[in-house]
Design a protein around this motif. Sequence first.
Motif, PDB file in Angstrom:
ATOM      1  N   THR A  37       1.278  -1.274   0.034  1.00 11.10           N
ATOM      2  CA  THR A  37      -0.075  -0.264   0.160  1.00 11.10           C
ATOM      3  C   THR A  37       1.307   1.020  -0.287  1.00 11.10           C
ATOM      4  OG1 THR A  37      -0.305  -0.204   2.672  1.00 11.10           O
ATOM      5  CG2 THR A  37      -1.938  -1.332   1.403  1.00 11.10           C
ATOM      6  N   GLY A  38       1.708   1.166   0.648  1.00 13.49           N
ATOM      7  CA  GLY A  38       2.962   2.642   0.494  1.00 13.49           C
ATOM      8  C   GLY A  38       1.996   3.689   2.144  1.00 13.49           C
ATOM      9  N   ASN A  39       1.063   3.010   2.646  1.00 14.51           N
ATOM     10  CA  ASN A  39       0.672   3.441   3.592  1.00 14.51           C
ATOM     11  C   ASN A  39       1.276   3.546   4.892  1.00 14.51           C
ATOM     12  OD1 ASN A  39      -1.553   3.515   6.253  1.00 14.51           O
ATOM     13  ND2 ASN A  39      -2.697   4.364   4.575  1.00 14.51           N
ATOM     14  N   THR A  40       1.831   4.202   5.676  1.00  9.99           N
ATOM     15  CA  THR A  40       2.771   4.535   6.837  1.00  9.99           C
ATOM     16  C   THR A  40       2.241   4.019   8.282  1.00  9.99           C
ATOM     17  OG1 THR A  40       2.039   6.752   7.261  1.00  9.99           O
ATOM     18  CG2 THR A  40       4.164   6.378   5.792  1.00  9.99           C
ATOM     19  N   GLN A 122     -14.171   6.160 -12.377  1.00 14.54           N
ATOM     20  CA  GLN A 122     -15.301   4.237 -11.402  1.00 14.54           C
ATOM     21  C   GLN A 122     -13.536   4.080 -11.330  1.00 14.54           C
ATOM     22  OE1 GLN A 122     -18.191   4.160 -10.818  1.00 14.54           O
ATOM     23  NE2 GLN A 122     -16.840   2.543  -9.773  1.00 14.54           N
ATOM     24  N   VAL A 123     -12.745   4.399 -11.477  1.00 17.15           N
ATOM     25  CA  VAL A 123     -10.629   3.239 -11.674  1.00 17.15           C
ATOM     26  C   VAL A 123     -11.140   3.814 -10.328  1.00 17.15           C
ATOM     27  CG1 VAL A 123      -8.808   2.836 -12.082  1.00 17.15           C
ATOM     28  CG2 VAL A 123     -10.149   3.370 -14.451  1.00 17.15           C
ATOM     29  N   ILE A 124     -10.927   4.948 -10.292  1.00 19.11           N
ATOM     30  CA  ILE A 124     -10.346   5.213  -8.850  1.00 19.11           C
ATOM     31  C   ILE A 124     -10.795   5.013  -7.618  1.00 19.11           C
ATOM     32  CG2 ILE A 124      -9.906   7.467  -7.743  1.00 19.11           C
ATOM     33  CD1 ILE A 124      -9.073   8.746 -10.640  1.00 19.11           C
ATOM     34  N   ALA A 125     -12.360   4.939  -7.778  1.00 17.89           N
ATOM     35  CA  ALA A 125     -12.983   4.480  -6.892  1.00 17.89           C
ATOM     36  C   ALA A 125     -13.364   2.890  -6.718  1.00 17.89           C
ATOM     37  CB  ALA A 125     -14.375   5.004  -7.210  1.00 17.89           C
ATOM     38  N   ASP A 126     -12.850   2.138  -7.785  1.00 15.62           N
ATOM     39  CA  ASP A 126     -12.983   0.671  -7.131  1.00 15.62           C
ATOM     40  C   ASP A 126     -11.436   0.694  -6.958  1.00 15.62           C
ATOM     41  OD1 ASP A 126     -15.275   1.099  -8.549  1.00 15.62           O
ATOM     42  OD2 ASP A 126     -15.105  -0.506  -9.898  1.00 15.62           O
ATOM     43  N   SER A 127     -10.898   0.875  -7.219  1.00 12.96           N
ATOM     44  CA  SER A 127      -9.593   0.883  -6.483  1.00 12.96           C
ATOM     45  C   SER A 127      -8.923   1.045  -5.304  1.00 12.96           C
ATOM     46  CB  SER A 127      -8.413   1.872  -7.461  1.00 12.96           C
ATOM     47  OG  SER A 127      -7.073   1.424  -6.979  1.00 12.96           O
ATOM     48  N   THR A 128      -9.790   2.645  -5.015  1.00 15.44           N
ATOM     49  CA  THR A 128     -10.114   3.063  -3.525  1.00 15.44           C
ATOM     50  C   THR A 128      -9.979   2.150  -2.318  1.00 15.44           C
ATOM     51  OG1 THR A 128      -9.205   4.895  -4.093  1.00 15.44           O
ATOM     52  CG2 THR A 128     -10.235   4.684  -1.917  1.00 15.44           C
ATOM     53  N   ASN A 129     -11.679   1.592  -2.772  1.00 16.90           N
ATOM     54  CA  ASN A 129     -12.728   0.852  -2.128  1.00 16.90           C
ATOM     55  C   ASN A 129     -12.117  -0.582  -1.611  1.00 16.90           C
ATOM     56  OD1 ASN A 129     -14.042  -0.017  -3.993  1.00 16.90           O
ATOM     57  ND2 ASN A 129     -15.731   1.113  -4.274  1.00 16.90           N
ATOM     58  N   LYS A 131     -12.507  -2.777  -4.624  1.00 14.89           N
ATOM     59  CA  LYS A 131     -12.991  -3.705  -5.325  1.00 14.89           C
ATOM     60  C   LYS A 131     -12.442  -4.474  -6.592  1.00 14.89           C
ATOM     61  CE  LYS A 131     -17.367  -3.282  -8.138  1.00 14.89           C
ATOM     62  NZ  LYS A 131     -18.511  -2.857  -8.885  1.00 14.89           N
ATOM     63  N   VAL A 132     -11.339  -3.587  -7.035  1.00 18.42           N
ATOM     64  CA  VAL A 132     -10.270  -4.189  -7.827  1.00 18.42           C
ATOM     65  C   VAL A 132      -9.118  -4.190  -7.233  1.00 18.42           C
ATOM     66  CG1 VAL A 132     -10.223  -1.968  -9.104  1.00 18.42           C
ATOM     67  CG2 VAL A 132      -9.974  -4.128 -10.412  1.00 18.42           C
ATOM     68  N   ILE A 133      -8.558  -5.704  -7.456  1.00 15.05           N
ATOM     69  CA  ILE A 133      -7.090  -5.628  -7.589  1.00 15.05           C
ATOM     70  C   ILE A 133      -5.935  -4.189  -8.446  1.00 15.05           C
ATOM     71  CG2 ILE A 133      -4.868  -7.189  -7.294  1.00 15.05           C
ATOM     72  CD1 ILE A 133      -7.119  -8.543  -5.865  1.00 15.05           C
ATOM     73  N   LYS A 134      -5.932  -4.964  -9.569  1.00 18.60           N
ATOM     74  CA  LYS A 134      -5.504  -4.572 -10.095  1.00 18.60           C
ATOM     75  C   LYS A 134      -6.035  -3.665 -11.878  1.00 18.60           C
ATOM     76  CE  LYS A 134      -0.949  -3.151 -11.852  1.00 18.60           C
ATOM     77  NZ  LYS A 134      -0.243  -2.186 -11.480  1.00 18.60           N
ATOM     78  N   PRO A 135      -6.322  -2.381 -11.638  1.00 22.87           N
ATOM     79  CA  PRO A 135      -6.958  -1.645 -12.203  1.00 22.87           C
ATOM     80  C   PRO A 135      -6.451  -1.675 -13.427  1.00 22.87           C
ATOM     81  CG  PRO A 135      -6.871   0.190 -10.745  1.00 22.87           C
ATOM     82  CD  PRO A 135      -6.762  -0.911 -10.814  1.00 22.87           C
ATOM     83  N   ILE A 136      -6.774  -2.142 -14.920  1.00 18.56           N
ATOM     84  CA  ILE A 136      -6.506  -1.759 -16.384  1.00 18.56           C
ATOM     85  C   ILE A 136      -6.860  -0.707 -17.218  1.00 18.56           C
ATOM     86  CG2 ILE A 136      -4.847  -2.456 -18.417  1.00 18.56           C
ATOM     87  CD1 ILE A 136      -4.558  -5.066 -16.879  1.00 18.56           C
ATOM     88  N   ILE A 137      -6.379   0.009 -17.614  1.00 15.23           N
ATOM     89  CA  ILE A 137      -7.173   1.242 -18.232  1.00 15.23           C
ATOM     90  C   ILE A 137      -6.597   1.576 -20.198  1.00 15.23           C
ATOM     91  CG2 ILE A 137      -7.483   4.087 -18.900  1.00 15.23           C
ATOM     92  CD1 ILE A 137      -6.655   4.433 -15.622  1.00 15.23           C
ATOM     93  N   LYS A 138      -7.773   1.196 -20.575  1.00 12.05           N
ATOM     94  CA  LYS A 138      -7.641   0.920 -22.079  1.00 12.05           C
ATOM     95  C   LYS A 138      -8.138   1.830 -22.629  1.00 12.05           C
ATOM     96  CE  LYS A 138     -11.103  -1.715 -22.248  1.00 12.05           C
ATOM     97  NZ  LYS A 138     -12.278  -2.850 -22.776  1.00 12.05           N
ATOM     98  N   ILE A 139      -6.727   2.739 -23.315  1.00 17.92           N
ATOM     99  CA  ILE A 139      -6.352   4.054 -24.045  1.00 17.92           C
ATOM    100  C   ILE A 139      -6.951   4.287 -25.322  1.00 17.92           C
ATOM    101  CG2 ILE A 139      -5.246   6.352 -24.341  1.00 17.92           C
ATOM    102  CD1 ILE A 139      -4.311   5.405 -21.643  1.00 17.92           C
TER     103      ILE A 139
END
Length: 145
Positions: A37-40, A122-129, A131-139
Amino acid sequence: MVKKLGATETINNTAEDPVKAIKEIVPRGVTYAIDTTGNTGVIKSAIDSLATAGECVLLGVCGDITLNLMNDILSESKKISGVVEGDSNPQEFIPQLVKYYKQAKFPLDKLVKYYDFADINQVIADSTNGKVIKPIIKIDPELAK
């Protein structure tokens, strides 16, 4: 999700003290703790949950963390290690992951979720809560130009 992937225990650190919960499961503490996480706060809890001579491995980038070296590390011979980009040899590691995936030993499909670039919030929300471990964004290739 982690239960489906083989975890035997889960701890919700918003509902209970994670160090206390870990010590209830493993009274002497854990031999290894891995932080992604990198969370201290999470890192400090990981160190505090270690057994004597245990090792905390840090994978996530974190900010400054305050430790009392005598109390937190030296008095129980604990270790902290950092890992950069997996500390692996990609020529060996990637083929091994592919082999594990083909043998159904590496559940990549359960770890990743694909999103369109337009769904970045939605990527940010799902990653934060979680819901997803590794989001992959299709550009869209047109956007990349």
